[in-house]
Scaffold this motif. Sequence first.
Motif, PDB file in Angstrom:
ATOM      1  N   ASP A 145       2.368   0.112   4.269  1.00  0.00           N
ATOM      2  CA  ASP A 145       1.714  -1.272   4.660  1.00  0.00           C
ATOM      3  C   ASP A 145       1.848  -2.257   3.764  1.00  0.00           C
ATOM      4  O   ASP A 145       2.094  -1.934   2.551  1.00  0.00           O
ATOM      5  CB  ASP A 145       0.263  -1.115   4.988  1.00  0.00           C
ATOM      6  N   TRP A 146       1.722  -3.636   3.983  1.00  0.00           N
ATOM      7  CA  TRP A 146       2.055  -4.813   3.135  1.00  0.00           C
ATOM      8  C   TRP A 146       1.172  -6.016   3.754  1.00  0.00           C
ATOM      9  O   TRP A 146       0.642  -6.028   4.812  1.00  0.00           O
ATOM     10  CB  TRP A 146       3.623  -5.335   3.433  1.00  0.00           C
ATOM     11  N   ARG A 147       0.826  -6.705   2.724  1.00  0.00           N
ATOM     12  CA  ARG A 147       0.318  -7.908   3.080  1.00  0.00           C
ATOM     13  C   ARG A 147       0.931  -9.109   2.347  1.00  0.00           C
ATOM     14  O   ARG A 147       1.199  -9.178   0.822  1.00  0.00           O
ATOM     15  CB  ARG A 147      -1.231  -7.980   2.711  1.00  0.00           C
ATOM     16  N   ALA A 179       9.784  -5.919   5.956  1.00  0.00           N
ATOM     17  CA  ALA A 179       9.167  -4.992   4.934  1.00  0.00           C
ATOM     18  C   ALA A 179       9.002  -3.696   5.520  1.00  0.00           C
ATOM     19  O   ALA A 179       8.925  -2.622   5.087  1.00  0.00           O
ATOM     20  CB  ALA A 179       7.732  -5.739   4.474  1.00  0.00           C
ATOM     21  N   THR A 180       8.728  -3.751   6.770  1.00  0.00           N
ATOM     22  CA  THR A 180       8.367  -2.386   7.590  1.00  0.00           C
ATOM     23  C   THR A 180       9.820  -1.733   7.788  1.00  0.00           C
ATOM     24  O   THR A 180       9.659  -0.453   7.625  1.00  0.00           O
ATOM     25  CB  THR A 180       7.704  -2.803   9.136  1.00  0.00           C
ATOM     26  N   LEU A 234      -5.783  -3.915   3.412  1.00  0.00           N
ATOM     27  CA  LEU A 234      -4.886  -2.752   3.633  1.00  0.00           C
ATOM     28  C   LEU A 234      -5.661  -1.493   3.547  1.00  0.00           C
ATOM     29  O   LEU A 234      -5.165  -0.511   4.084  1.00  0.00           O
ATOM     30  CB  LEU A 234      -4.233  -2.888   2.300  1.00  0.00           C
ATOM     31  N   VAL A 235      -6.824  -1.428   2.572  1.00  0.00           N
ATOM     32  CA  VAL A 235      -7.479   0.050   2.707  1.00  0.00           C
ATOM     33  C   VAL A 235      -8.104   0.231   4.287  1.00  0.00           C
ATOM     34  O   VAL A 235      -8.068   1.419   4.543  1.00  0.00           O
ATOM     35  CB  VAL A 235      -8.624   0.114   1.530  1.00  0.00           C
ATOM     36  N   ASP A 236      -8.866  -0.729   4.614  1.00  0.00           N
ATOM     37  CA  ASP A 236      -9.202  -0.493   6.141  1.00  0.00           C
ATOM     38  C   ASP A 236      -7.862  -0.208   7.005  1.00  0.00           C
ATOM     39  O   ASP A 236      -8.354   0.842   7.808  1.00  0.00           O
ATOM     40  CB  ASP A 236      -9.776  -1.703   6.595  1.00  0.00           C
ATOM     41  N   ALA A 237      -6.911  -0.778   6.822  1.00  0.00           N
ATOM     42  CA  ALA A 237      -5.848  -0.352   7.696  1.00  0.00           C
ATOM     43  C   ALA A 237      -5.701   1.371   7.496  1.00  0.00           C
ATOM     44  O   ALA A 237      -5.215   1.856   8.438  1.00  0.00           O
ATOM     45  CB  ALA A 237      -4.511  -1.172   7.528  1.00  0.00           C
ATOM     46  N   LEU A 238      -5.437   1.410   6.269  1.00  0.00           N
ATOM     47  CA  LEU A 238      -5.029   3.096   5.692  1.00  0.00           C
ATOM     48  C   LEU A 238      -6.138   3.992   6.202  1.00  0.00           C
ATOM     49  O   LEU A 238      -5.779   4.995   6.810  1.00  0.00           O
ATOM     50  CB  LEU A 238      -4.882   3.124   4.376  1.00  0.00           C
ATOM     51  N   ALA A 239      -7.478   3.661   6.225  1.00  0.00           N
ATOM     52  CA  ALA A 239      -8.368   4.421   6.643  1.00  0.00           C
ATOM     53  C   ALA A 239      -8.303   4.575   8.184  1.00  0.00           C
ATOM     54  O   ALA A 239      -8.548   5.764   8.813  1.00  0.00           O
ATOM     55  CB  ALA A 239      -9.807   3.699   6.402  1.00  0.00           C
ATOM     56  N   SER A 240      -7.996   3.693   9.012  1.00  0.00           N
ATOM     57  CA  SER A 240      -7.951   3.868  10.483  1.00  0.00           C
ATOM     58  C   SER A 240      -6.451   4.619  10.887  1.00  0.00           C
ATOM     59  O   SER A 240      -6.648   5.104  11.894  1.00  0.00           O
ATOM     60  CB  SER A 240      -7.808   2.344  11.202  1.00  0.00           C
ATOM     61  N   ARG A 241      -5.574   4.492  10.051  1.00  0.00           N
ATOM     62  CA  ARG A 241      -4.337   5.254  10.334  1.00  0.00           C
ATOM     63  C   ARG A 241      -4.159   6.862   9.989  1.00  0.00           C
ATOM     64  O   ARG A 241      -3.470   7.552  10.461  1.00  0.00           O
ATOM     65  CB  ARG A 241      -3.095   4.471   9.926  1.00  0.00           C
ATOM     66  N   ALA A 260       0.782  -1.224  -0.113  1.00  0.00           N
ATOM     67  CA  ALA A 260       0.096  -0.153   0.017  1.00  0.00           C
ATOM     68  C   ALA A 260       0.997   1.376  -0.072  1.00  0.00           C
ATOM     69  O   ALA A 260       1.880   1.336   0.978  1.00  0.00           O
ATOM     70  CB  ALA A 260      -1.003  -0.053   1.328  1.00  0.00           C
ATOM     71  N   PHE A 261       0.762   2.242  -0.761  1.00  0.00           N
ATOM     72  CA  PHE A 261       1.492   3.271  -1.395  1.00  0.00           C
ATOM     73  C   PHE A 261       0.930   4.596  -1.014  1.00  0.00           C
ATOM     74  O   PHE A 261      -0.201   4.524  -1.658  1.00  0.00           O
ATOM     75  CB  PHE A 261       2.240   3.434  -2.677  1.00  0.00           C
ATOM     76  N   LEU A 262       1.320   5.623  -0.439  1.00  0.00           N
ATOM     77  CA  LEU A 262       0.769   6.971  -0.507  1.00  0.00           C
ATOM     78  C   LEU A 262       1.232   7.654  -1.561  1.00  0.00           C
ATOM     79  O   LEU A 262       2.657   7.801  -1.551  1.00  0.00           O
ATOM     80  CB  LEU A 262       1.013   7.558   0.928  1.00  0.00           C
ATOM     81  N   SER A 263       0.684   8.458  -2.524  1.00  0.00           N
ATOM     82  CA  SER A 263       1.185   9.309  -3.311  1.00  0.00           C
ATOM     83  C   SER A 263       1.521  10.359  -2.819  1.00  0.00           C
ATOM     84  O   SER A 263       0.655  11.309  -2.341  1.00  0.00           O
ATOM     85  CB  SER A 263       0.262   9.456  -4.705  1.00  0.00           C
ATOM     86  N   ILE A 264       2.826  10.759  -2.693  1.00  0.00           N
ATOM     87  CA  ILE A 264       3.273  11.812  -1.970  1.00  0.00           C
ATOM     88  C   ILE A 264       3.913  12.925  -3.284  1.00  0.00           C
ATOM     89  O   ILE A 264       5.124  12.637  -3.318  1.00  0.00           O
ATOM     90  CB  ILE A 264       4.135  11.862  -0.890  1.00  0.00           C
ATOM     91  N   GLY A 265       3.044  13.862  -3.816  1.00  0.00           N
ATOM     92  CA  GLY A 265       3.762  14.519  -4.652  1.00  0.00           C
ATOM     93  C   GLY A 265       4.057  13.453  -5.689  1.00  0.00           C
ATOM     94  O   GLY A 265       3.398  12.523  -6.351  1.00  0.00           O
ATOM     95  N   PRO A 266       5.548  13.388  -6.380  1.00  0.00           N
ATOM     96  CA  PRO A 266       5.918  12.746  -7.324  1.00  0.00           C
ATOM     97  C   PRO A 266       6.379  11.198  -6.859  1.00  0.00           C
ATOM     98  O   PRO A 266       6.898  10.353  -7.594  1.00  0.00           O
ATOM     99  CB  PRO A 266       7.010  13.248  -8.150  1.00  0.00           C
TER     100      PRO A 266
END
Length: 384
Positions: free
Chosen positions: A154-156, A368-369, A191-198, A142-148
Amino acid sequence: MTGPGAATGGGSLVADGSTTLAAFSDTIFSDIRRADQRRWAQAYLSGLLITPGNKSVRRLAGHVSTSRTAAQSLRQFVSSSPWDCDPVMRKLTRWVEACKPASAWTLHRVVTPKSGDRSVGVHRYFDPSANRTLNCQLSIGAFLSIGPVQVPVDWRLHLPAPWTKDAQLRRRARIPDTVQHRPLSRQMLDLVDALASRAAHGSVPVVTDVSDTSACETLVRGLSRRGHDFVVALHPRLWVCPTGEGAPHSRGLVGAGECLAAGAVDTALVTTESGRQWHTQVRSALVHLPGARGTAAPDGPFRLLTEVTQDDRPGPVWITNLTHRPFDDIMSLTTRQASAAAAVDALKRDFGLGDFEGRSFPGWYHHATLVSSAYAYQHLAATA
């Protein structure tokens, strides 16, 4: 010096003259209770950043300490120590967001070839990008798009059913009792649920490509029912119910690709995260997904889109619930998938994502972390 900070100058490694590695490490690993584990976390992080080539534990140890037992201590820390990745990933997500709000959450599958059958989760898998079957581990980042920049937070690790049903395999890989086989679509939704909680800044569009799997329908329904915006590449044969403009004259269900063949054509200005732009033609159509089993109401409305290429070859078929957003915005979001693929290549080449030698399930997640943390530091510490 014989401790983990021996070759790092006490954590003085700096990215572009801004945030020190020590300060970053203190923030990200603050929830690891034991001080010695936090020191080894910083040492492992430093090793990932300064060790050229393969990132084996022995090579990492050789670059961060003069101690003869450093490799053993690093191996113990990453493979056997019972520290929890979730608080670390939560801190990493918040740290990344503090640099700049994310414009998208991108999910990307990662294939890591492996020799033998001992690595946790290893199995035979047909890799569409390589067009062949590989002996490998399969994971989702799971990647956050931060500018470029696409930053993994996070990973599964995908565990095929034999890995979760065989007691000996579970015991050998130290797979927790709570971990069971889950389809890729369910792991993506996790992964989406985890991102939404964080995430501190709320939900942003989810971008991913599941065009070569059967996961697309479950994923689209799951994202829609969770209230997330999304742009997802799907299989062109997925059954849809055409509606509104661009609907073919036939009634009932049709394949997504067939539906688009009769869709309207418009022009879109595509803009990547780095600012590169180009105009393209896009064919689109409004659709619903037929009611899921046990339900009568369809899901939607959604919009199908595909790029019209010069040689008229079919491109990826995308589905989105951003039905009222300009095509410029939607097609620009689709470029995040290619950016995530480039980030994965860099993670493998420069940060050792595929170099974990251990065989334990917790160890894979620890590695991975730490790789994610090193990547985030290298790319964003100068702006923190």
